[in-house]
Design a protein around this motif. Structure first.
Motif, PDB file in Angstrom:
ATOM      1  N   VAL A 119       0.843  -1.197   0.000  1.00  0.00           N
ATOM      2  CA  VAL A 119       0.000   0.000   0.000  1.00  0.00           C
ATOM      3  C   VAL A 119       0.881   1.251   0.000  1.00  0.00           C
ATOM      4  O   VAL A 119       0.588   2.235  -0.703  1.00  0.00           O
ATOM      5  N   MET A 120       1.964   1.240   0.767  1.00  0.00           N
ATOM      6  CA  MET A 120       2.891   2.374   0.760  1.00  0.00           C
ATOM      7  C   MET A 120       3.463   2.605  -0.643  1.00  0.00           C
ATOM      8  O   MET A 120       3.567   3.733  -1.121  1.00  0.00           O
ATOM      9  N   THR A 121       3.832   1.504  -1.315  1.00  0.00           N
ATOM     10  CA  THR A 121       4.374   1.614  -2.667  1.00  0.00           C
ATOM     11  C   THR A 121       3.367   2.254  -3.613  1.00  0.00           C
ATOM     12  O   THR A 121       3.717   3.127  -4.428  1.00  0.00           O
ATOM     13  N   ALA A 122       2.104   1.836  -3.503  1.00  0.00           N
ATOM     14  CA  ALA A 122       1.062   2.412  -4.360  1.00  0.00           C
ATOM     15  C   ALA A 122       0.934   3.906  -4.126  1.00  0.00           C
ATOM     16  O   ALA A 122       0.784   4.697  -5.080  1.00  0.00           O
ATOM     17  N   ALA A 123       1.002   4.327  -2.851  1.00  0.00           N
ATOM     18  CA  ALA A 123       0.883   5.754  -2.534  1.00  0.00           C
ATOM     19  C   ALA A 123       2.076   6.531  -3.066  1.00  0.00           C
ATOM     20  O   ALA A 123       1.925   7.617  -3.649  1.00  0.00           O
ATOM     21  N   ILE A 124       3.276   5.961  -2.928  1.00  0.00           N
ATOM     22  CA  ILE A 124       4.492   6.648  -3.389  1.00  0.00           C
ATOM     23  C   ILE A 124       4.497   6.750  -4.911  1.00  0.00           C
ATOM     24  O   ILE A 124       4.817   7.804  -5.479  1.00  0.00           O
ATOM     25  N   VAL A 182      11.917   2.000  -3.049  1.00  0.00           N
ATOM     26  CA  VAL A 182      10.821   2.805  -3.597  1.00  0.00           C
ATOM     27  C   VAL A 182      10.673   4.094  -2.801  1.00  0.00           C
ATOM     28  O   VAL A 182      10.295   5.142  -3.330  1.00  0.00           O
ATOM     29  N   SER A 183      10.986   4.023  -1.494  1.00  0.00           N
ATOM     30  CA  SER A 183      10.734   5.154  -0.600  1.00  0.00           C
ATOM     31  C   SER A 183      11.841   6.191  -0.593  1.00  0.00           C
ATOM     32  O   SER A 183      11.771   7.163   0.168  1.00  0.00           O
ATOM     33  N   LYS A 184      12.866   6.024  -1.428  1.00  0.00           N
ATOM     34  CA  LYS A 184      13.972   6.970  -1.439  1.00  0.00           C
ATOM     35  C   LYS A 184      13.477   8.370  -1.783  1.00  0.00           C
ATOM     36  O   LYS A 184      12.762   8.566  -2.765  1.00  0.00           O
ATOM     37  N   GLY A 185      13.825   9.349  -0.942  1.00  0.00           N
ATOM     38  CA  GLY A 185      13.402  10.726  -1.178  1.00  0.00           C
ATOM     39  C   GLY A 185      12.016  11.054  -0.664  1.00  0.00           C
ATOM     40  O   GLY A 185      11.550  12.185  -0.793  1.00  0.00           O
ATOM     41  N   VAL A 186      11.348  10.075  -0.080  1.00  0.00           N
ATOM     42  CA  VAL A 186       9.997  10.270   0.460  1.00  0.00           C
ATOM     43  C   VAL A 186      10.086  10.423   1.977  1.00  0.00           C
ATOM     44  O   VAL A 186      10.798   9.668   2.641  1.00  0.00           O
ATOM     45  N   SER A 187       9.369  11.384   2.536  1.00  0.00           N
ATOM     46  CA  SER A 187       9.327  11.562   3.993  1.00  0.00           C
ATOM     47  C   SER A 187       8.383  10.530   4.596  1.00  0.00           C
ATOM     48  O   SER A 187       7.235  10.396   4.148  1.00  0.00           O
ATOM     49  N   LEU A 188       8.854   9.820   5.605  1.00  0.00           N
ATOM     50  CA  LEU A 188       8.051   8.799   6.270  1.00  0.00           C
ATOM     51  C   LEU A 188       7.799   9.201   7.719  1.00  0.00           C
ATOM     52  O   LEU A 188       8.703   9.717   8.387  1.00  0.00           O
ATOM     53  N   VAL A 189       6.602   8.972   8.178  1.00  0.00           N
ATOM     54  CA  VAL A 189       6.233   9.249   9.568  1.00  0.00           C
ATOM     55  C   VAL A 189       5.618   7.988  10.152  1.00  0.00           C
ATOM     56  O   VAL A 189       4.669   7.425   9.582  1.00  0.00           O
ATOM     57  N   ALA A 190       6.149   7.520  11.268  1.00  0.00           N
ATOM     58  CA  ALA A 190       5.589   6.382  11.987  1.00  0.00           C
ATOM     59  C   ALA A 190       4.705   6.917  13.110  1.00  0.00           C
ATOM     60  O   ALA A 190       5.209   7.529  14.054  1.00  0.00           O
ATOM     61  N   LEU A 258      12.127   3.282  10.923  1.00  0.00           N
ATOM     62  CA  LEU A 258      13.232   4.119  11.389  1.00  0.00           C
ATOM     63  C   LEU A 258      14.486   3.924  10.537  1.00  0.00           C
ATOM     64  O   LEU A 258      15.175   4.896  10.207  1.00  0.00           O
ATOM     65  N   VAL A 259      14.796   2.678  10.160  1.00  0.00           N
ATOM     66  CA  VAL A 259      16.000   2.470   9.355  1.00  0.00           C
ATOM     67  C   VAL A 259      15.829   3.041   7.947  1.00  0.00           C
ATOM     68  O   VAL A 259      16.818   3.257   7.237  1.00  0.00           O
ATOM     69  N   LEU A 260      14.573   3.318   7.555  1.00  0.00           N
ATOM     70  CA  LEU A 260      14.328   3.985   6.276  1.00  0.00           C
ATOM     71  C   LEU A 260      14.307   5.508   6.437  1.00  0.00           C
ATOM     72  O   LEU A 260      14.022   6.223   5.475  1.00  0.00           O
ATOM     73  N   GLY A 261      14.586   5.967   7.665  1.00  0.00           N
ATOM     74  CA  GLY A 261      14.660   7.410   7.891  1.00  0.00           C
ATOM     75  C   GLY A 261      13.394   8.041   8.411  1.00  0.00           C
ATOM     76  O   GLY A 261      13.254   9.270   8.413  1.00  0.00           O
ATOM     77  N   ALA A 262      12.438   7.235   8.870  1.00  0.00           N
ATOM     78  CA  ALA A 262      11.161   7.775   9.336  1.00  0.00           C
ATOM     79  C   ALA A 262      11.310   8.544  10.643  1.00  0.00           C
ATOM     80  O   ALA A 262      12.210   8.296  11.451  1.00  0.00           O
ATOM     81  N   GLN A 263      10.399   9.465  10.832  1.00  0.00           N
ATOM     82  CA  GLN A 263      10.267  10.181  12.102  1.00  0.00           C
ATOM     83  C   GLN A 263       9.159   9.513  12.899  1.00  0.00           C
ATOM     84  O   GLN A 263       8.085   9.225  12.354  1.00  0.00           O
ATOM     85  N   VAL A 264       9.384   9.224  14.176  1.00  0.00           N
ATOM     86  CA  VAL A 264       8.351   8.636  15.030  1.00  0.00           C
ATOM     87  C   VAL A 264       7.593   9.752  15.726  1.00  0.00           C
ATOM     88  O   VAL A 264       8.197  10.629  16.364  1.00  0.00           O
ATOM     89  N   ARG A 265       6.280   9.725  15.594  1.00  0.00           N
ATOM     90  CA  ARG A 265       5.439  10.723  16.262  1.00  0.00           C
ATOM     91  C   ARG A 265       4.258  10.034  16.925  1.00  0.00           C
ATOM     92  O   ARG A 265       3.794   8.977  16.459  1.00  0.00           O
TER      93      ARG A 265
END
Length: 535
Positions: A119-124, A182-190, A258-265
């Motif tokens: 689902v994340m891939t589809a959104a990206i 796929v997520s390279k350059g995309v901001s991720l939030v957990a 987190l290892v993909l660079g996500a911010q935890v909120r």
């Protein structure tokens, strides 16, 4: 009155939207003239996607793999190229087949998170630059391996083949192959309310593994398998995230993000931002929140506590309604709730509480709201004289309506800083308190100046004069007098307060004021003492 409703789901009984409708109806039964606004809320678990759609995001359907690989109809919500994805909806517990007891058939060994990554891939790939991932309600303890694979991380076994889903696959992972993220350059939030690390006694396997079907031996094996995965991936990606709070969320999927660079909120904070909640709260008089169970777990940052903290930042009182409540009044107040009620206080039978949750939630909300204090000021407050009069007459035994209207209410309500606190039952006023800014030239202030000049020199001028407080006999026994007192004084800019009351320390009014920090300053020639309190 303006009321903001920000309530989460009652799991197994009501969705968040259904709960909100019931609460709104309960408010309207208690306060028919109230304006009620609903703020969609969630903590990152199931219901987060629904909250995003209610907040104005557009739903986009996606077919993905469920926790055991079966196709499920999930999706994401998007607004302004920001996508919201919910693990629980894609591959969480609610997607497991039901067992013979009607509960999800847990398979903590084989369940995985590939569907979330799909689902994340589809959104990206649709052009989203930010993906918010709601973590909660997961069925797996795979460390987010399935998600990582779906996003392009090659997790391979000793033969160079992709590992199978679940903990079973983690035990065979030998290398991280060439990956194309796929997520390279995309901001991720957990978005999560969990602060556990990935490994150890507070980690993903130890704390949450048993909820997903792992026995004691399985928990130990899963923790070792997660450590194996973390060693390989963190080395390959050049990041060390296993000890970060939130890494243990959703069976370790928090760590994978987190290892993909996500911010935890914290999930509730993210959802409140989507909903423009700050704008809706401006000028509100009361916030109502809640969820199915208000318990010790709620205090760890789940939706109701997050809402209470948000309301407190804006200086708006917050109350809670829940299916059941196991925390004490003291803990509830410490968490930010001025009042709380559970469906079990309306209907002790737990099964009926589940079966008739909507009806009981309306009734519980009505009772909760009726216990609250309305505060009105200035010209708006002056218009309540007709409603205050019957209570004033009964409490003080004064039946001269003309004197009340012309000499008492009429004069007091026209004074600067006039403020009125009201409590209702069944829509009718059962208690009140009022006061105004005291000044020399007013009768009572001049009497204090004449008979107690030393008090006048220290206290008179710009003080708040607490004039009257009354509660019907039928409404006593709920600390209503104290609550009216506190509501009337709350937020006032005055540095000091004065009042006149019965000199007998055993008089109920005198006792109440003494308990609220007032001190006797002196005695007037008639049967009255002046009491004062500093802000």
């Amino acid at each position: 009155m303006r009321v903001v409703v920000a309530i989460d789901k009652f799991k197994g009984s009501l969705t968040a939207a259904e709960a909100a409708r019931a609460v709104v109806e309960g408010v309207r039964q208690a306060w028919p003239e109230a304006r009620v606004d609903v703020v969609p809320v969630g903590d990152g678990g199931d219901g987060t996607l629904e909250a995003a759609v209610l907040a104005g995001f557009e739903y986009v359907p996606v077919t993905c793999s469920g926790p055991l690989g079966e196709p499920v109809a999930s999706g994401y919500a998007v607004r302004d190229q920001v996508a919201v994805v919910e693990l629980a909806d894609a591959c969480g517990l609610l997607r497991l087949p039901q067992g013979g007891d009607g509960r999800p058939a847990l398979d903590g060994w084989n369940a995985g998170t590939a569907g979330l990554g799909q689902v994340m891939t589809a959104a990206i790939e649709s052009g989203c630059h930010t993906v918010v991932v709601g973590l909660g309600g997961s069925a797996s303890t795979d460390g987010g391996a399935g998600m990582l694979q779906a996003l392009g991380v090659a997790l391979l076994d000793g033969e160079g083949q992709p590992i199978v889903p679940g903990v079973a696959g983690l035990q065979t992972v030998e290398q991280v192959g060439e990956s194309s993220l796929v997520s390279k350059g995309v901001s991720l939030v957990a978005a999560t309310d969990v602060d556990s690390p990935l490994l150890g006694p507070r980690g993903a396997a130890a704390i949450f593994g048993p909820q997903k079907g792992l026995d004691e031996a399985g928990v130990r094996q899963a923790d070792a398998a997660l450590a194996r995965l973390a060693d390989l991936v963190e080395t390959a990606l050049g990041r060390s995230e296993r000890d970060i709070p939130g890494a243990g969320a959703a069976g370790g999927t928090g760590w994978a993000l987190l290892v993909l660079g996500a911010q935890v909120r914290r999930g509730i904070d993210v959802v409140l931002e989507w909903s423009n909640a700050d704008d809706l709260l401006a000028g509100a008089d009361l916030v109502i929140t809640g969820e199915g169970s208000l318990d010790e777990q709620s205090l760890g940052g789940k939706t109701p506590v997050g809402v209470a903290q948000w309301a407190a930042r804006h200086g708006v009182p917050c109350v809670a309604v829940s299916g059941r409540r196991t925390i004490t009044d003291e803990l509830a107040r410490a968490a930010g709730f001025e009042d709380a009620v559970a469906l079990t206080e309306v209907e002790p039978d737990l099964q009926r509480c589940q079966d008739e949750a909507a009806r009981l939630l309306v009734e519980a909300t009505r009772r909760l709201v009726e216990r609250q204090i309305e505060v009105h000021e200035g010209a708006a407050a002056a218009g309540f004289g007709d409603e205050v009069w019957p209570v004033y007459s009964e409490v003080f035994g004064d039946h001269d309506r003309g004197r009340f209207t012309d000499e008492l209410w009429g004069r007091h309500s026209a004074r600067p800083g006039f403020r009125l606190a009201l409590s209702r039952r069944g829509g009718k006023v059962v208690g009140f308190a009022w006061g105004y800014t005291g000044e020399r030239g007013q009768w009572w202030s001049d009497q204090v100046a004449t008979h107690l000049p030393e008090v006048a020199d220290e206290w008179l001028g710009g003080h708040f004069e607490f004039v009257e407080l009354g509660v019907l006999e039928s409404a006593r026994g709920e600390r209503l007098g104290a609550r009216l007192h506190d509501a009337l004084l709350s937020g006032l800019p005055h540095g000091s307060y004065l009042l006149g009351t019965d000199p007998d320390p055993d008089d109920p009014g005198h006792r109440l004021y003494a308990r609220r920090g007032w001190q006797v300053l002196g005695r007037l020639p008639w049967n009255s003492v002046v009491m004062g309190r500093r802000a």
